[in-house]
Design a protein around this motif. Sequence first.
Motif, short mmCIF file in Angstrom:
data_model
loop_
_atom_site.label_atom_id
_atom_site.label_comp_id
_atom_site.label_asym_id
_atom_site.label_seq_id
_atom_site.Cartn_x
_atom_site.Cartn_y
_atom_site.Cartn_z
N GLN A 81 86.67 25.28 -91.90
CA GLN A 81 86.08 24.31 -92.81
C GLN A 81 85.07 23.42 -92.07
O GLN A 81 83.99 23.14 -92.57
N GLU A 82 85.45 22.99 -90.88
CA GLU A 82 84.53 22.16 -90.08
C GLU A 82 83.23 22.91 -89.77
O GLU A 82 82.16 22.29 -89.68
N ASN A 83 83.32 24.22 -89.65
CA ASN A 83 82.14 25.04 -89.37
C ASN A 83 81.39 25.46 -90.63
O ASN A 83 80.41 26.21 -90.55
N GLY A 84 81.87 24.99 -91.79
CA GLY A 84 81.17 25.28 -93.04
C GLY A 84 81.47 26.65 -93.64
O GLY A 84 80.68 27.16 -94.43
N VAL A 85 82.60 27.26 -93.28
CA VAL A 85 82.94 28.57 -93.81
C VAL A 85 83.43 28.43 -95.24
O VAL A 85 84.27 27.59 -95.55
N GLU A 86 82.93 29.27 -96.13
CA GLU A 86 83.29 29.20 -97.54
C GLU A 86 84.74 29.65 -97.75
O GLU A 86 85.27 30.48 -97.01
N GLU A 87 85.37 29.09 -98.77
CA GLU A 87 86.78 29.32 -99.04
C GLU A 87 87.17 30.80 -99.12
O GLU A 87 88.14 31.21 -98.47
N PRO A 88 86.47 31.63 -99.90
CA PRO A 88 86.89 33.04 -99.98
C PRO A 88 86.78 33.77 -98.65
O PRO A 88 87.56 34.68 -98.37
N LYS A 89 85.83 33.37 -97.82
CA LYS A 89 85.69 34.01 -96.51
C LYS A 89 86.85 33.60 -95.60
O LYS A 89 87.40 34.43 -94.87
N ALA A 90 87.20 32.33 -95.63
CA ALA A 90 88.34 31.86 -94.84
C ALA A 90 89.62 32.55 -95.29
O ALA A 90 90.44 32.98 -94.47
N ALA A 91 89.80 32.69 -96.60
CA ALA A 91 91.00 33.33 -97.14
C ALA A 91 91.08 34.79 -96.74
O ALA A 91 92.18 35.32 -96.48
N ALA A 92 89.94 35.47 -96.69
CA ALA A 92 89.92 36.89 -96.32
C ALA A 92 90.36 37.09 -94.88
O ALA A 92 90.98 38.11 -94.55
N ILE A 93 90.08 36.13 -94.01
CA ILE A 93 90.47 36.23 -92.61
C ILE A 93 91.93 35.86 -92.42
O ILE A 93 92.69 36.55 -91.72
N ILE A 94 92.36 34.79 -93.05
CA ILE A 94 93.73 34.31 -92.87
C ILE A 94 94.73 35.13 -93.68
O ILE A 94 95.89 35.23 -93.33
N GLY A 95 94.26 35.72 -94.79
CA GLY A 95 95.15 36.55 -95.59
C GLY A 95 95.78 35.81 -96.75
O GLY A 95 96.92 36.08 -97.11
N HIS A 96 95.03 34.88 -97.35
CA HIS A 96 95.48 34.18 -98.54
C HIS A 96 94.81 34.77 -99.77
O HIS A 96 93.68 35.25 -99.70
N GLU A 97 95.53 34.71 -100.88
CA GLU A 97 94.97 35.21 -102.13
C GLU A 97 93.98 34.21 -102.71
O GLU A 97 94.14 33.00 -102.58
N ILE A 98 92.96 34.73 -103.36
CA ILE A 98 92.03 33.91 -104.14
C ILE A 98 92.34 34.14 -105.61
O ILE A 98 92.43 35.28 -106.05
N GLY A 99 92.50 33.07 -106.35
CA GLY A 99 93.04 33.17 -107.70
C GLY A 99 92.09 33.64 -108.78
O GLY A 99 92.44 33.60 -109.95
N THR A 100 90.89 34.09 -108.43
CA THR A 100 89.97 34.60 -109.45
C THR A 100 89.44 35.95 -109.02
O THR A 100 89.33 36.25 -107.83
N MET A 101 89.07 36.78 -109.99
CA MET A 101 88.55 38.10 -109.68
C MET A 101 87.24 38.00 -108.91
O MET A 101 86.98 38.75 -107.97
N THR A 102 86.38 37.03 -109.28
CA THR A 102 85.10 36.87 -108.60
C THR A 102 85.31 36.63 -107.12
O THR A 102 84.70 37.28 -106.27
N TYR A 103 86.18 35.70 -106.77
CA TYR A 103 86.44 35.40 -105.37
C TYR A 103 87.12 36.58 -104.68
O TYR A 103 86.86 36.86 -103.52
N GLY A 104 87.99 37.28 -105.43
CA GLY A 104 88.66 38.43 -104.84
C GLY A 104 87.68 39.51 -104.44
O GLY A 104 87.75 40.05 -103.34
#
Length: 224
Positions: A178-201
């Motif tokens: 977040q401090e480096n400005g990484v967008e939420e879906p990109k961070a989630a893809a690396i850490i392995g968290h689900e994104i609650g919308t199809m678009t983000y998925g």
Amino acid sequence: MRTGIGVATESAATSPAENPFEKDPLPKAPRGKKATAQRARSKRPAFTREDYWKFLDAAQDQEMQDFIKIAAHTGCRISEIMHFRLADVAHDRFTVEDAKSESGWREIPIHNEITSVVERLAAKSTDGFLFTDQNPNKYGQRTARMGKRFVRLIKKVGSYKTGVGAHSFRRALATMMQENGVEEPKAAAIIGHEIGTMTYGVYADSLSFAEKDTIIQGISYRRT
């Protein structure tokens, strides 16, 4: 193709966006014990860079230091780290294929700062696992010993809020992204968290390994 252990390329982080953990990216769960536990996990505090060095300084053996470095630079759960097989480790990435959810199946670039750690662990393995000789329990789980040792280390280092554990390295990595400005879906893809919308998925699925590597290499625990 997996070719063995080596050095990942170094690059910078991506464009600014919101904190990937400012809101819980997981879908709403039904009420009950499971939902309560999930909410509690999502609110666990993050370790800081200062915490990272405190743990490394307090650790009295190489194995614990290695675990801390890998947890901090990958954001992997302790259950993922302790079950990494050598077949899951290439020269530039970890492959997680036994996660709790589909979003947890992912490739994580190996940070340049832990390349030598991964190489050494792989070279000395005697049982095909990155962390060797962990004495699995009757269910085949290899996490109990390291988990208990890390809890003792937390108590040794100082007073922390309830809920702090190895999982807090996941939140530390998310905070730095977040401090480096990484967008939420990109961070989630690396850490392995689900994104609650199809678009983000769909967006997270399209994140290339090169983009992930740029994000990971942009993380630093250097003392300021």
